[in-house]
Enzyme design. Structure first.
Site, PDB file in Angstrom:
ATOM      1  N   ASN A  94       0.794  -1.223   0.000  1.00 37.60           N
ATOM      2  CA  ASN A  94       0.000   0.000   0.000  1.00 37.60           C
ATOM      3  C   ASN A  94       0.828   1.276   0.000  1.00 37.60           C
ATOM      4  OD1 ASN A  94      -2.212  -1.623  -0.055  1.00 37.60           O
ATOM      5  ND2 ASN A  94      -2.886  -1.229   2.034  1.00 37.60           N
ATOM      6  N   ILE A 117      -7.370   6.850   3.806  1.00 33.17           N
ATOM      7  CA  ILE A 117      -8.052   5.726   4.448  1.00 33.17           C
ATOM      8  C   ILE A 117      -7.164   4.483   4.399  1.00 33.17           C
ATOM      9  CG2 ILE A 117     -10.074   4.200   4.267  1.00 33.17           C
ATOM     10  CD1 ILE A 117     -11.406   6.700   2.781  1.00 33.17           C
ATOM     11  N   THR A 118      -6.333   4.401   3.367  1.00 35.39           N
ATOM     12  CA  THR A 118      -5.512   3.217   3.108  1.00 35.39           C
ATOM     13  C   THR A 118      -4.571   2.934   4.276  1.00 35.39           C
ATOM     14  OG1 THR A 118      -5.575   3.763   0.752  1.00 35.39           O
ATOM     15  CG2 THR A 118      -3.899   2.185   1.466  1.00 35.39           C
ATOM     16  N   ASN A 119      -4.637   1.715   4.783  1.00 31.89           N
ATOM     17  CA  ASN A 119      -3.772   1.315   5.891  1.00 31.89           C
ATOM     18  C   ASN A 119      -2.377   0.911   5.415  1.00 31.89           C
ATOM     19  OD1 ASN A 119      -5.160   1.575   8.393  1.00 31.89           O
ATOM     20  ND2 ASN A 119      -6.577  -0.034   7.738  1.00 31.89           N
ATOM     21  N   HIS A 177      -3.933   4.967  14.363  1.00 36.19           N
ATOM     22  CA  HIS A 177      -5.022   4.144  13.812  1.00 36.19           C
ATOM     23  C   HIS A 177      -4.587   2.690  13.666  1.00 36.19           C
ATOM     24  CE1 HIS A 177      -8.668   3.148  11.690  1.00 36.19           C
ATOM     25  NE2 HIS A 177      -8.032   2.851  10.578  1.00 36.19           N
TER      26      HIS A 177
END
EC number: 1.1.1.37
Length: 311
Positions: A94, A117-119, A177
């Site tokens: 990612n 949003i991408t982890n 997060h």
């Protein structure tokens, strides 16, 4: 108002696009991009829903056509977690995806508000910041890590545990997060008290809620629907701020001058420039102070990983 979703054919992206189509203000434009060839079809599918939101879909290697004139960009592209993976396992794939997409944002819509949003978000936001700095367009008030899923989970679990109306529950979640970096400030919730055991159990459940979903889906996916809802809530708040609405406050992972780390999730006031003000997260309990201090090595290592990836 134009909102672009990058990664719009994925599980989160499709859920997010559906919610935005039904909830964005009238006369908004919704632009969907994904590498997958199905994306224009997702847009056609959504276009049959009777709301005054225009939807267009773009597929292929270049997201630039989807980004032209965007006010808000929400990036959910990438691979999802599978059983046995943690968010850092996603980094190898990612990181490059986020870097490439943010490079296109820098070139095409440098003033847009960008929600990542991408982890792993702790790291991908740092990557995005370094890419924007290299392009000479970095504005710390316009880049956000979307941590709203931690907030809505906290609100849901607290309401369930205490028999409350979930609409009346507001929880600040600070830190980052992933895992131990997710810290819900349960001591601040008005009108409820928790035993030490309840605090420890609820905190752990909130931190591990993503894994709960991954395991429950038995290899069939991760938290896509709740994440779509969380991303929609945050995206709509960005839009409301841009439109000049007063008192729009959300928690997000930002470069906000925190004493704890270069990027830190805490409450922010949103407005026409993105972050109008980083808000103090207030008094915390001894448990919360200890948890905050204990997370910082992990959080700072996550951030450093992102900075070094770009450099």
């Amino acid at each position: 108002m134009k909102v672009a979703v990058l990664g719009a054919a994925g599980g989160i992206g499709q859920a997010l696009a559906l919610l935005l189509k039904t909830q964005l203000p009238a006369d908004s434009k919704l632009s969907l991009y994904d590498i997958a060839p199905v994306t224009p079809g997702v847009a056609v599918d959504l276009s049959h829903i009777p709301t005054a939101v225009e939807v267009k879909g773009f597929a292929g290697q270049d997201p630039s056509p989807a980004l032209e004139g965007a006010d808000v960009v929400l990036i959910s592209a990438g691979v999802a977690r599978k059983p046995g993976m943690d968010r850092s396992d996603l980094f190898n794939i990612n990181a490059g995806i986020v870097r490439n997409l943010v490079e296109k944002c820098a070139a095409t819509c440098p003033k847009a508000l960008i929600g990542i949003i991408t982890n792993p978000v702790n790291t991908t936001v740092a990557i995005a910041a370094e890419v924007l700095k290299a392009a000479g367009v970095y504005d710390k008030n316009r880049l956000f890590g979307v941590t709203t899923l931690d907030v809505i989970r906290s609100e849901t679990f607290v309401a369930e545990a205490k028999g409350l109306n979930v609409a009346d529950v507001n929880v600040n979640v600070i830190g980052g997060h992933s895992g131990v970096t997710i810290l819900p400030l349960l001591s601040q919730i008005e009108g409820v008290s928790f035993s030490d055991e309840e605090v420890a159990a609820l905190t752990t459940r909130i931190q591990n809620a993503g894994t709960e979903v991954v395991e429950a889906k038995a290899g069939g996916g991760s938290a896509t629907l709740s994440m779509g809802q969380a991303a929609c809530r945050f995206g709509l708040s960005l839009v409301r701020g841009l439109q000049g609405e007063a008192n729009v406050v959300e928690c997000a992972y930002v470069d906000g001058g925190s004493e704890h780390a270069e990027f830190f999730a805490q409450p922010i006031l949103l407005g026409k420039n993105g972050v109008e003000k980083v808000l103090a997260y207030g008094d915390v309990s001894e448990f919360e102070a200890n948890a905050r201090d204990a997370m910082l090595d992990t959080l700072n290592a996550d951030i450093k990983l992102g900075v070094e990836f770009v450099k």
